[in-house]
Design a protein around this motif. Sequence first.
Motif, PDB file in Angstrom:
ATOM      1  N   ASP A  80      63.537  25.951  34.169  1.00 49.16           N
ATOM      2  CA  ASP A  80      63.793  24.818  34.580  1.00 49.16           C
ATOM      3  C   ASP A  80      64.850  24.823  35.661  1.00 49.16           C
ATOM      4  OD1 ASP A  80      65.548  25.248  32.559  1.00 49.16           O
ATOM      5  OD2 ASP A  80      66.060  23.030  32.556  1.00 49.16           O
ATOM      6  N   THR A  81      65.177  23.790  36.175  1.00 47.21           N
ATOM      7  CA  THR A  81      66.130  23.301  37.442  1.00 47.21           C
ATOM      8  C   THR A  81      66.741  22.079  36.897  1.00 47.21           C
ATOM      9  OG1 THR A  81      64.824  22.562  39.097  1.00 47.21           O
ATOM     10  CG2 THR A  81      65.341  24.814  39.387  1.00 47.21           C
ATOM     11  N   SER A  82      67.995  21.835  37.407  1.00 43.11           N
ATOM     12  CA  SER A  82      68.765  20.439  37.094  1.00 43.11           C
ATOM     13  C   SER A  82      68.226  19.268  37.610  1.00 43.11           C
ATOM     14  CB  SER A  82      70.143  20.745  37.593  1.00 43.11           C
ATOM     15  OG  SER A  82      70.590  19.485  37.565  1.00 43.11           O
ATOM     16  N   ASP A  83      68.076  18.219  36.960  1.00 44.87           N
ATOM     17  CA  ASP A  83      67.603  17.136  37.662  1.00 44.87           C
ATOM     18  C   ASP A  83      68.715  16.167  38.423  1.00 44.87           C
ATOM     19  OD1 ASP A  83      69.255  16.004  35.433  1.00 44.87           O
ATOM     20  OD2 ASP A  83      67.821  14.284  35.288  1.00 44.87           O
ATOM     21  N   GLU A  84      69.932  16.980  38.407  1.00 43.55           N
ATOM     22  CA  GLU A  84      70.934  16.242  39.207  1.00 43.55           C
ATOM     23  C   GLU A  84      70.381  16.049  40.540  1.00 43.55           C
ATOM     24  OE1 GLU A  84      75.046  17.645  38.125  1.00 43.55           O
ATOM     25  OE2 GLU A  84      73.767  18.436  36.370  1.00 43.55           O
ATOM     26  N   VAL A  85      69.708  17.050  41.263  1.00 40.39           N
ATOM     27  CA  VAL A  85      69.377  16.990  42.531  1.00 40.39           C
ATOM     28  C   VAL A  85      67.901  17.137  42.626  1.00 40.39           C
ATOM     29  CG1 VAL A  85      69.744  18.027  44.828  1.00 40.39           C
ATOM     30  CG2 VAL A  85      71.602  17.703  43.449  1.00 40.39           C
ATOM     31  N   SER A  86      67.079  16.758  43.711  1.00 47.30           N
ATOM     32  CA  SER A  86      65.798  16.911  43.635  1.00 47.30           C
ATOM     33  C   SER A  86      65.500  18.247  43.875  1.00 47.30           C
ATOM     34  CB  SER A  86      64.996  16.157  44.977  1.00 47.30           C
ATOM     35  OG  SER A  86      63.775  16.460  44.748  1.00 47.30           O
ATOM     36  N   GLY A  87      64.338  18.729  42.893  1.00 46.59           N
ATOM     37  CA  GLY A  87      63.936  20.161  43.348  1.00 46.59           C
ATOM     38  C   GLY A  87      62.370  20.195  43.430  1.00 46.59           C
ATOM     39  N   LYS A  88      61.989  18.936  44.127  1.00 46.47           N
ATOM     40  CA  LYS A  88      60.568  18.909  44.458  1.00 46.47           C
ATOM     41  C   LYS A  88      60.426  19.262  46.141  1.00 46.47           C
ATOM     42  CE  LYS A  88      56.687  15.889  44.480  1.00 46.47           C
ATOM     43  NZ  LYS A  88      56.400  14.419  44.781  1.00 46.47           N
ATOM     44  N   LEU A 112      68.334  24.431  45.648  1.00 51.72           N
ATOM     45  CA  LEU A 112      67.488  25.786  45.895  1.00 51.72           C
ATOM     46  C   LEU A 112      66.862  26.226  44.644  1.00 51.72           C
ATOM     47  CD1 LEU A 112      66.938  27.963  47.942  1.00 51.72           C
ATOM     48  CD2 LEU A 112      68.968  29.069  47.241  1.00 51.72           C
ATOM     49  N   GLY A 113      67.454  26.068  43.378  1.00 48.88           N
ATOM     50  CA  GLY A 113      67.095  26.665  42.313  1.00 48.88           C
ATOM     51  C   GLY A 113      67.072  28.056  42.080  1.00 48.88           C
ATOM     52  N   ALA A 114      68.211  28.564  42.725  1.00 48.79           N
ATOM     53  CA  ALA A 114      68.802  29.909  42.269  1.00 48.79           C
ATOM     54  C   ALA A 114      69.295  29.868  40.839  1.00 48.79           C
ATOM     55  CB  ALA A 114      70.114  30.308  43.171  1.00 48.79           C
ATOM     56  N   ASP A 115      69.797  28.865  40.526  1.00 50.40           N
ATOM     57  CA  ASP A 115      70.102  28.518  39.122  1.00 50.40           C
ATOM     58  C   ASP A 115      68.671  27.998  38.275  1.00 50.40           C
ATOM     59  OD1 ASP A 115      70.823  27.948  36.527  1.00 50.40           O
ATOM     60  OD2 ASP A 115      72.123  26.127  37.261  1.00 50.40           O
ATOM     61  N   PHE A 353      75.699  25.806  42.309  1.00 48.00           N
ATOM     62  CA  PHE A 353      74.546  25.201  41.474  1.00 48.00           C
ATOM     63  C   PHE A 353      74.471  23.720  41.408  1.00 48.00           C
ATOM     64  CE2 PHE A 353      74.438  29.456  38.983  1.00 48.00           C
ATOM     65  CZ  PHE A 353      73.779  30.089  39.922  1.00 48.00           C
ATOM     66  N   HIS A 354      73.360  23.244  41.348  1.00 51.99           N
ATOM     67  CA  HIS A 354      73.242  21.854  40.973  1.00 51.99           C
ATOM     68  C   HIS A 354      73.264  20.978  42.137  1.00 51.99           C
ATOM     69  CE1 HIS A 354      73.362  22.257  36.198  1.00 51.99           C
ATOM     70  NE2 HIS A 354      72.917  23.126  36.893  1.00 51.99           N
ATOM     71  N   SER A 355      73.341  21.558  43.609  1.00 51.44           N
ATOM     72  CA  SER A 355      73.671  20.756  44.621  1.00 51.44           C
ATOM     73  C   SER A 355      72.904  21.194  45.770  1.00 51.44           C
ATOM     74  CB  SER A 355      75.083  21.014  45.160  1.00 51.44           C
ATOM     75  OG  SER A 355      75.103  22.178  45.826  1.00 51.44           O
ATOM     76  N   VAL A 356      72.928  20.264  46.844  1.00 54.42           N
ATOM     77  CA  VAL A 356      72.060  20.614  48.074  1.00 54.42           C
ATOM     78  C   VAL A 356      72.471  21.806  48.839  1.00 54.42           C
ATOM     79  CG1 VAL A 356      71.152  18.214  48.220  1.00 54.42           C
ATOM     80  CG2 VAL A 356      73.178  19.029  49.347  1.00 54.42           C
ATOM     81  N   ASP A 357      73.804  22.092  48.576  1.00 56.06           N
ATOM     82  CA  ASP A 357      74.377  23.393  48.900  1.00 56.06           C
ATOM     83  C   ASP A 357      74.430  24.619  48.364  1.00 56.06           C
ATOM     84  OD1 ASP A 357      75.583  21.642  51.100  1.00 56.06           O
ATOM     85  OD2 ASP A 357      77.006  21.073  49.769  1.00 56.06           O
ATOM     86  N   GLU A 358      73.355  24.619  47.460  1.00 56.14           N
ATOM     87  CA  GLU A 358      73.143  25.770  46.647  1.00 56.14           C
ATOM     88  C   GLU A 358      72.546  27.018  47.527  1.00 56.14           C
ATOM     89  OE1 GLU A 358      70.332  25.190  43.606  1.00 56.14           O
ATOM     90  OE2 GLU A 358      70.811  27.117  42.640  1.00 56.14           O
ATOM     91  N   TRP A 359      73.038  28.293  47.320  1.00 57.64           N
ATOM     92  CA  TRP A 359      72.684  29.509  48.016  1.00 57.64           C
ATOM     93  C   TRP A 359      72.848  30.637  47.262  1.00 57.64           C
ATOM     94  CZ3 TRP A 359      76.077  33.422  49.202  1.00 57.64           C
ATOM     95  CH2 TRP A 359      77.642  33.028  49.163  1.00 57.64           C
TER      96      TRP A 359
END
Length: 378
Positions: A80-88, A112-115, A353-359
Motif C-alpha cells: 500500500d501507499t499512504s493516503d496523505e497524498v493521492s496515489g491515483k 510517487l510510491g517509492a514507499d 515519502f508521503h509527499s508530491v516531492d517523493e523521488w
Amino acid sequence: MFEKKLLERFVKYARVWTTSDPKSKETPTTPGQWDLARMLEAELRTLGARDITLTPHCYLIARIPANAPKPAQGFLAHLDTSDEVSGKDVHPVIEESAAGGVVVKSGGATLLGADDKAGIAILVTAAEWFLLHPEVEHGELEFIFTPDEETGKGLPDFPLELIHSKTCWTIDGGEEGEVEIECFNAYRALVSFEGRVIHPGNARGILVNAALMASVFAAMLPRSESPEATDGYYGYYCLMEIKGRQDEAHIELILRDFTREGMERRLAALQAIARAVEAQFPGGKVTVKTEPSYFNMKEKIAAHPEVMERLTKAMQTLGMQPVLKPVRGGTDGSRLTELGIPTPNIWTGGRNFHSVDEWVSVREMDSACRLVIELGRL
Ligand SMILES: [Zn+2]
C-alpha cells in the motif's frame, strides 16, 4: 548491476493505485492492493517461483526452498501507499540527476510510491537472481508482500503461522546505507472530563465546565515536547483530538518516546496534569486511560547480536558500513520484532515519502538489492 530491471519494475508497480484507507475496517483496506498482489504473484511464477501463497487478507508469500543447511530468512515490503497524498494515476518521471545517476520523481500531482514500491522492486529482482542462480547456497528465503502497512490495520491478520523465518528484514527505509533498528515506544491516551451543569445565571460555585477543563488540560501539555518542537531522540506528546461540552469532554493524545523511562515519565505526567486540572475545578473529574500501540525494537534486536553481525558482514562485502538511524515512528518490522522475529529496516533509496516531492535513486535501489542478495547467501 540490476538498475535496468529495478527501474522497469519500479515504474510498473508505481502505476498501480494501491492507496490504503485508514477508515476502512477490511484487510486489505482497498481493492487496488489486490491488483498489485496478483500482478506480483503472476510475475514471480513466471520467474520460476513455485511455492507461492496469497492469503485471504492479501498477504503474498513467495518462497525459494533452501539448498543448504542455513537458517530461513524473510524479506518484507508493503503493497500500500499512504493516503496523505493521492496515489491515483501516478506518472513516474525518469530523470538524470545533477549528482549523476538516474532518479524517478512523481509528476508533481501525486506521490510517487517509492514507499514502498521501491522495496517491492528490490525484492522481486533479488528473488529473480536467486532463481537464476540455483548453484548459490542459501537457506530458505521468504519474500513477503504485506497490505496496509501505512494504516497499521493489516497486522492482526498477519499470517505469522505461515512464516518459517526467525529473522526478517523490511526493505522500507530511505537513504543508502541507513539501517533502522530503533523506533519509538508508542502509547495512545484517552482523557475524559466530567463536569456539572447548571443555568449560567445561577452558576456561581456550582458549574464545573468540562469543555474548559479539557482546554486547560491541553494547554498544560509541554509545548517544548510536541512533534513540531522535537527531532532525533526526543519524544513528544501530540494532541490528536479534543471535543466536548459543559457536561463532558474528551481528549485523544499520542505519546512517543525511545526509552521506557521516558515513556513512564510521560504517562505519569498525564496523571499529574489530570490532578492539577481537578484541583482547579472542584467537583470535576478527570480520567486518563492509556494503551500501548507498539514498542521500541532495539532491545529485542540487541538480544540477537548475530542479526546485526550478519548485516554488518553483508554490508562490508559491498564496501559499506551500516548507518544506524532511529525511526520516529513504527514499521511492520517493529511489530514483527515485538512478536519475537527481529526485523531491522533497510534502505530503498527513496526520499520525501508521503509527499508530491517523493523521488527515488535507482543506484541506491541497486545497492539495496545487492545487500538483500548478500544477506540471503550468508
Ligand atoms: Zn513504508
